[in-house]
Write a protein that holds these residues in place. Structure first.
Motif, PDB file in Angstrom:
ATOM      1  N   GLY A  67       0.794  -1.219   0.000  1.00  0.00           N
ATOM      2  CA  GLY A  67       0.000   0.000   0.000  1.00  0.00           C
ATOM      3  C   GLY A  67       0.826   1.268   0.000  1.00  0.00           C
ATOM      4  O   GLY A  67       0.285   2.352  -0.145  1.00  0.00           O
ATOM      5  N   THR A  68       2.140   1.152   0.180  1.00  0.00           N
ATOM      6  CA  THR A  68       2.980   2.351   0.190  1.00  0.00           C
ATOM      7  C   THR A  68       3.551   2.601  -1.190  1.00  0.00           C
ATOM      8  O   THR A  68       3.472   1.778  -2.091  1.00  0.00           O
ATOM      9  N   GLY A  69       4.184   3.747  -1.344  1.00  0.00           N
ATOM     10  CA  GLY A  69       4.841   4.075  -2.596  1.00  0.00           C
ATOM     11  C   GLY A  69       6.150   3.321  -2.741  1.00  0.00           C
ATOM     12  O   GLY A  69       6.678   2.722  -1.793  1.00  0.00           O
ATOM     13  N   ALA A  70       6.699   3.370  -3.949  1.00  0.00           N
ATOM     14  CA  ALA A  70       7.934   2.631  -4.236  1.00  0.00           C
ATOM     15  C   ALA A  70       9.090   3.105  -3.379  1.00  0.00           C
ATOM     16  O   ALA A  70       9.983   2.328  -3.037  1.00  0.00           O
ATOM     17  N   ALA A 543       6.113   7.269   6.906  1.00  0.00           N
ATOM     18  CA  ALA A 543       5.471   6.307   6.015  1.00  0.00           C
ATOM     19  C   ALA A 543       4.275   5.653   6.696  1.00  0.00           C
ATOM     20  O   ALA A 543       4.295   5.354   7.887  1.00  0.00           O
ATOM     21  N   VAL A 544       3.219   5.424   5.914  1.00  0.00           N
ATOM     22  CA  VAL A 544       2.049   4.658   6.338  1.00  0.00           C
ATOM     23  C   VAL A 544       1.986   3.433   5.440  1.00  0.00           C
ATOM     24  O   VAL A 544       2.066   3.545   4.218  1.00  0.00           O
ATOM     25  N   TYR A 545       1.874   2.244   6.041  1.00  0.00           N
ATOM     26  CA  TYR A 545       1.897   1.044   5.223  1.00  0.00           C
ATOM     27  C   TYR A 545       1.129  -0.059   5.940  1.00  0.00           C
ATOM     28  O   TYR A 545       0.537   0.148   6.998  1.00  0.00           O
ATOM     29  N   GLY A 546       1.160  -1.253   5.340  1.00  0.00           N
ATOM     30  CA  GLY A 546       0.415  -2.383   5.872  1.00  0.00           C
ATOM     31  C   GLY A 546      -0.756  -2.733   4.976  1.00  0.00           C
ATOM     32  O   GLY A 546      -1.217  -1.922   4.161  1.00  0.00           O
ATOM     33  N   ALA A 547      -1.281  -3.960   5.116  1.00  0.00           N
ATOM     34  CA  ALA A 547      -2.397  -4.401   4.287  1.00  0.00           C
ATOM     35  C   ALA A 547      -3.608  -3.491   4.434  1.00  0.00           C
ATOM     36  O   ALA A 547      -4.385  -3.306   3.486  1.00  0.00           O
ATOM     37  N   HIS A 548      -3.786  -2.907   5.635  1.00  0.00           N
ATOM     38  CA  HIS A 548      -4.924  -2.018   5.876  1.00  0.00           C
ATOM     39  C   HIS A 548      -4.448  -0.651   6.354  1.00  0.00           C
ATOM     40  O   HIS A 548      -5.170   0.053   7.061  1.00  0.00           O
ATOM     41  N   CYS A 549      -3.226  -0.295   5.990  1.00  0.00           N
ATOM     42  CA  CYS A 549      -2.638   0.998   6.374  1.00  0.00           C
ATOM     43  C   CYS A 549      -2.631   1.170   7.889  1.00  0.00           C
ATOM     44  O   CYS A 549      -2.783   2.280   8.401  1.00  0.00           O
ATOM     45  N   GLU A 550      -2.454   0.053   8.582  1.00  0.00           N
ATOM     46  CA  GLU A 550      -2.489   0.116  10.044  1.00  0.00           C
ATOM     47  C   GLU A 550      -1.113   0.377  10.649  1.00  0.00           C
ATOM     48  O   GLU A 550      -0.988   0.592  11.854  1.00  0.00           O
ATOM     49  N   MET A 551      -0.074   0.387   9.822  1.00  0.00           N
ATOM     50  CA  MET A 551       1.288   0.544  10.337  1.00  0.00           C
ATOM     51  C   MET A 551       1.861   1.875   9.870  1.00  0.00           C
ATOM     52  O   MET A 551       1.511   2.403   8.814  1.00  0.00           O
ATOM     53  N   ASP A 552       2.757   2.421  10.691  1.00  0.00           N
ATOM     54  CA  ASP A 552       3.451   3.652  10.306  1.00  0.00           C
ATOM     55  C   ASP A 552       4.762   3.713  11.063  1.00  0.00           C
ATOM     56  O   ASP A 552       5.078   2.847  11.878  1.00  0.00           O
ATOM     57  N   ASP A 553       5.543   4.738  10.803  1.00  0.00           N
ATOM     58  CA  ASP A 553       6.830   4.878  11.492  1.00  0.00           C
ATOM     59  C   ASP A 553       6.935   6.207  12.238  1.00  0.00           C
ATOM     60  O   ASP A 553       7.992   6.820  12.291  1.00  0.00           O
ATOM     61  N   PHE A 554       5.783   6.624  12.844  1.00  0.00           N
ATOM     62  CA  PHE A 554       5.843   7.900  13.570  1.00  0.00           C
ATOM     63  C   PHE A 554       4.908   8.004  14.771  1.00  0.00           C
ATOM     64  O   PHE A 554       5.086   8.876  15.612  1.00  0.00           O
ATOM     65  N   SER A 561      15.546   8.179  21.050  1.00  0.00           N
ATOM     66  CA  SER A 561      15.352   8.818  19.729  1.00  0.00           C
ATOM     67  C   SER A 561      14.996   7.828  18.633  1.00  0.00           C
ATOM     68  O   SER A 561      15.054   8.168  17.453  1.00  0.00           O
ATOM     69  N   LEU A 562      14.610   6.604  18.995  1.00  0.00           N
ATOM     70  CA  LEU A 562      14.237   5.601  18.001  1.00  0.00           C
ATOM     71  C   LEU A 562      12.807   5.159  18.244  1.00  0.00           C
ATOM     72  O   LEU A 562      12.390   4.946  19.393  1.00  0.00           O
ATOM     73  N   LEU A 563      12.054   5.016  17.169  1.00  0.00           N
ATOM     74  CA  LEU A 563      10.686   4.537  17.269  1.00  0.00           C
ATOM     75  C   LEU A 563      10.693   3.118  17.827  1.00  0.00           C
ATOM     76  O   LEU A 563      11.415   2.247  17.337  1.00  0.00           O
ATOM     77  N   CYS A 564       9.911   2.909  18.876  1.00  0.00           N
ATOM     78  CA  CYS A 564       9.870   1.608  19.559  1.00  0.00           C
ATOM     79  C   CYS A 564      11.272   1.151  19.958  1.00  0.00           C
ATOM     80  O   CYS A 564      11.577  -0.054  19.969  1.00  0.00           O
ATOM     81  N   GLY A 565      12.109   2.121  20.285  1.00  0.00           N
ATOM     82  CA  GLY A 565      13.465   1.809  20.714  1.00  0.00           C
ATOM     83  C   GLY A 565      14.312   1.130  19.668  1.00  0.00           C
ATOM     84  O   GLY A 565      15.383   0.600  19.968  1.00  0.00           O
ATOM     85  N   GLY A 566      13.836   1.113  18.408  1.00  0.00           N
ATOM     86  CA  GLY A 566      14.559   0.401  17.363  1.00  0.00           C
ATOM     87  C   GLY A 566      14.428  -1.101  17.469  1.00  0.00           C
ATOM     88  O   GLY A 566      15.148  -1.840  16.796  1.00  0.00           O
ATOM     89  N   ARG A 567      13.480  -1.572  18.318  1.00  0.00           N
ATOM     90  CA  ARG A 567      13.343  -3.020  18.553  1.00  0.00           C
ATOM     91  C   ARG A 567      11.941  -3.520  18.232  1.00  0.00           C
ATOM     92  O   ARG A 567      11.495  -4.523  18.785  1.00  0.00           O
ATOM     93  N   GLY A 568      11.216  -2.829  17.378  1.00  0.00           N
ATOM     94  CA  GLY A 568       9.871  -3.262  17.046  1.00  0.00           C
ATOM     95  C   GLY A 568       9.284  -2.449  15.923  1.00  0.00           C
ATOM     96  O   GLY A 568       9.941  -1.569  15.355  1.00  0.00           O
ATOM     97  N   MET A 569       8.014  -2.740  15.619  1.00  0.00           N
ATOM     98  CA  MET A 569       7.293  -2.039  14.566  1.00  0.00           C
ATOM     99  C   MET A 569       6.064  -1.376  15.163  1.00  0.00           C
ATOM    100  O   MET A 569       5.504  -1.848  16.163  1.00  0.00           O
ATOM    101  N   CYS A 570       5.680  -0.293  14.519  1.00  0.00           N
ATOM    102  CA  CYS A 570       4.535   0.475  15.006  1.00  0.00           C
ATOM    103  C   CYS A 570       3.274   0.011  14.276  1.00  0.00           C
ATOM    104  O   CYS A 570       3.125   0.203  13.064  1.00  0.00           O
TER     105      CYS A 570
END
Length: 666
Positions: A67-70, A543-554, A561-570
């Motif tokens: 669902g995201t851009g290239a 970025a917003v992504y996922g099969a249902h746009c349920e994931m992002d990186d913000f 200073s890292l999203l989810c401490g750099g140890r996971g996905m949002c």
């Protein structure tokens, strides 16, 4: 450095150096900087991604960030892995150096190296040059036979035998050759009156040779007696102007290897003897000669046939031909011309200038011997990049000189016989070639004056195998794009698909719904449904992504200073932690090692481990609190200090269920 190599004699020296230098370069290229260079909305293909820099990788996994851009497929390799891209589906060409260990010279090694580079990357390798003790020597005398050199020519008649005896101290095999020059036999350089053409010295009632550009007389030979006999037969010639055609003759002597008899395994010395300066390129325009020198051999019956139709060589051209044919040049000139030739020699690598008061035999022999020792003690490199590719690459050379020698810019001076000089060479790639250019470039590493060299074949990795899958494609349609055709003959790598609940269904019937189970909005309200799949919106926050746009990186909590401490996905504004981590921002290790006692029990079995770091809610064996919650010591020891409290010892047998905890005192 040399001692380090000796201690690792189980591997070839160049293999050890390459392991260190290439590994360091690859690690630096793949881990340096952040991913902002790779993440750009302007990136639409794998090829564009790779050209952003050596740290960037492209994920061609079919279901990746659906669902995201290239542009979201281009990122640091570690970031792509964290987002779910498998290694098999990642385009991240390796920067590497490969040595052909089967090819190695006596003096220069290795002989063949292949380097694979990406735009912005670099790789280093080592070339070793060994200084042997007693080389075979070919010495070719190239003598100005104009009238002013008559006395000097007479001195040569006694040089051959004496020089051969003297050179036995330095070489076991000396060969000598001879050639002469004057100038281009055209006006205004010579007198073209009919009476002067065949005998320039007719006014003095002396028989002279006709003027000539270059005449090869004796090929290099071990017959010293024949060399002396040839010298005795030489006659002088004559011309009109002061400068002579020495550079014209030098180029022919260098490139006519077969005609002059230069030996393959010898040190080649070209000795130019003159008492005048030399004509330079463009001087021939005075005679109406405008055709540039082509740098080729033009001897017919041992005479230079293009002297009257081709210009003198440029200094750059002469330098290239001397290097290409492994020739050291020695200039023996009288002191009044010393400064002129001093400026000339500075532009000719592997050259030596000797100043003679008079061309007497002992002086000339000393000059040759001294030049030979000086030239061999100077070990330098010339690195030549294939024509037309120099702007895309950069090079640096650092000599590693043996003990007792002196390091210069690209060379070592004062090198003794049987010593080895190592050159650390780094080649970097600035940009990719144009579409109509080849991807392979040849670089020649050539020690000055040596008849061996190292060939470095550089391959530019600028194109990908697979790009972004197209939308609404038919089942089974290839996801390799036209711009991602392999350049090395490989078949396109089969894309690796991410696992999902749909993956066990029939691929022809699989379709990802745009509305998640229980959701009110298609694509979570952060995208639109196209062809049965969500195309997620592009937020300025990330970025917003996922099969249902349920994931992002913000939108999830940050740690360090890292999203989810750099140890996971949002996912849906909550961190889904990697294996082994938990907590709101994935900052807590799942294995509570810091809460364990020596017997492996967590908090001594009397409390709860908080975030894998400290024990809380500590209690005694029958459930009594041991101090205030959150203030007990690390492992909930049954008695003693707990936080800042000190407790009175109470036997466990005196405590009954439901009784009041004993009161401590501060």
């Amino acid at each position: 450095m040399t001692s380090w190599l000796r201690t690792h004699s189980d591997l070839p020296w160049y293999a050890l150096f390459l392991c260190l230098s290439v590994e360091a370069a690859v690690i630096e290229a793949s881990s340096s900087g952040d991913g902002t260079l790779c993440r750009s909305s302007s990136i639409t293909s794998c090829t564009e991604c790779l050209r952003r820099g050596p740290q960037c990788a492209w994920c061609f996994q079919e279901a990746f960030l659906e669902g995201t851009g290239a542009s979201q497929r281009c990122d640091l390799p570690l970031s792509l892995l964290r987002k779910g891209c498998s290694l098999e589906a990642m385009e991240h060409p390796e920067v590497k150096v490969e040595v052909n260990a089967t090819l190695s010279g006596t003096q220069v090694s290795p002989s063949d190296i292949q380097v694979t580079l990406r735009p912005g990357s670099e790789a280093s390798f080592i070339v070793a040059v060994s200084q042997l003790q007693r080389y075979p020597v070919d010495l070719y005398y190239l003598v100005d036979v104009s009238a002013s050199m008559k006395e000097n020519l007479d001195q040569l008649k006694t040089v051959g035998v004496a020089l051969s005896h003297r050179m036995r101290e330095h070489s076991s095999d000396l060969h000598l050759g001879f050639g002469s020059f004057v100038d281009k036999p055209v006006s205004p350089y010579i007198n073209v009156h009919p009476s002067k053409i065949n005998n320039p010295c007719s006014d003095y009632e002396v028989r002279c040779r006709p003027a000539h550009g270059y005449h090869h007389i004796l090929s290099v030979t071990h017959n010293i007696t024949e060399f002396s006999r040839v010298i005795e037969r030489q006659l002088i010639s004559g011309n009109m102007d002061t400068p002579e055609g020495g550079l014209d003759a030098m180029l022919q002597a260098a490139v006519c290897q077969r005609e002059l008899g230069w030996r393959t395994g010898s040190k080649r010395l070209l000795l130019l003897m003159t008492d005048q300066p030399s004509h330079l390129a463009l001087d021939s325009r005075l005679a109406g000669i405008v055709r540039p020198n082509d740098g080729l051999c033009h001897l017919e019956n041992n005479v230079y046939t293009e002297s009257t139709t081709m210009d003198h060589p440029s200094l750059n051209q002469l330098s290239d031909k001397l290097l290409e044919n492994h020739i050291y040049s020695i200039f023996a000139v009288e002191k009044q011309q010393y400064q002129w030739y001093k400026a000339l020699v500075s532009l000719l690598p592997g050259s030596y200038l000797g100043r003679l008061g008079h061309f007497q035999a002992p002086n000339l022999i000393e000059l040759v011997v001294d030049a030979y020792k000086r030239l061999l003690s100077e070990v330098g490199l010339e690195v030549l990049v294939e024509e037309g590719a120099g702007s895309r690459y950069w090079l640096s050379v650092s000599p590693l000189c043996p003990e007792g020698s002196t390091a210069n810019a690209h060379s070592c001076s004062g090198v003794l016989p049987n010593q080895t000089v190592y050159f650390n060479i780094t080649i970097g790639m600035r940009s990719c070639p144009d579409e109509n250019e080849g991807t392979d470039v040849k670089v020649t590493v050539r020690p000055v004056g040596y008849n061996e060299s190292t060939v470095v074949r550089v391959q530019a990795h600028c194109r990908c195998r697979c790009g972004l899958p197209g939308r609404c494609r038919n089942p089974g349609q290839s996801q390799c794009r036209a711009d991602s055709t392999p350049t090395n003959g490989e078949a396109p790598r089969k894309p690796v698909q991410a696992y999902s609940r749909d993956s066990e269904q029939n691929p022809g019937e699989r379709r990802t719904p745009c509305r998640a189970e229980g959701a009110e909005l298609e694509c979570g309200g952060r995208g639109v449904c196209e062809c049965g799949s969500c195309v997620c919106e592009q937020s300025k926050l990330g970025a917003v992504y996922g099969a249902h746009c349920e994931m992002d990186d913000f939108s999830c909590p940050y740690k360090d200073s890292l999203l989810c401490g750099g140890r996971g996905m949002c996912v849906s504004a909550e961190c889904v932690c990697d294996l082994g981590w938990t907590g709101e921002s994935c900052g807590c290790p799942v294995t509570p090692e810091t809460c364990q006692t020596s017997d492996g029990a967590v908090c001594s079995g009397r409390g709860r481990c908080q975030c894998g770091r400290k024990c809380v809610d500590c209690h005694l064996a029958h459930g009594l609190l041991h101090g205030e919650a959150g203030h007990c010591n690390q492992t909930c020891a049954p008695l003693g200090t707990c936080g800042v409290s000190v407790f009175t010892s109470v036997p466990v047998t005196a405590v009954t269920l439901g009784s009041t905890p004993p009161q401590g005192r501060a």
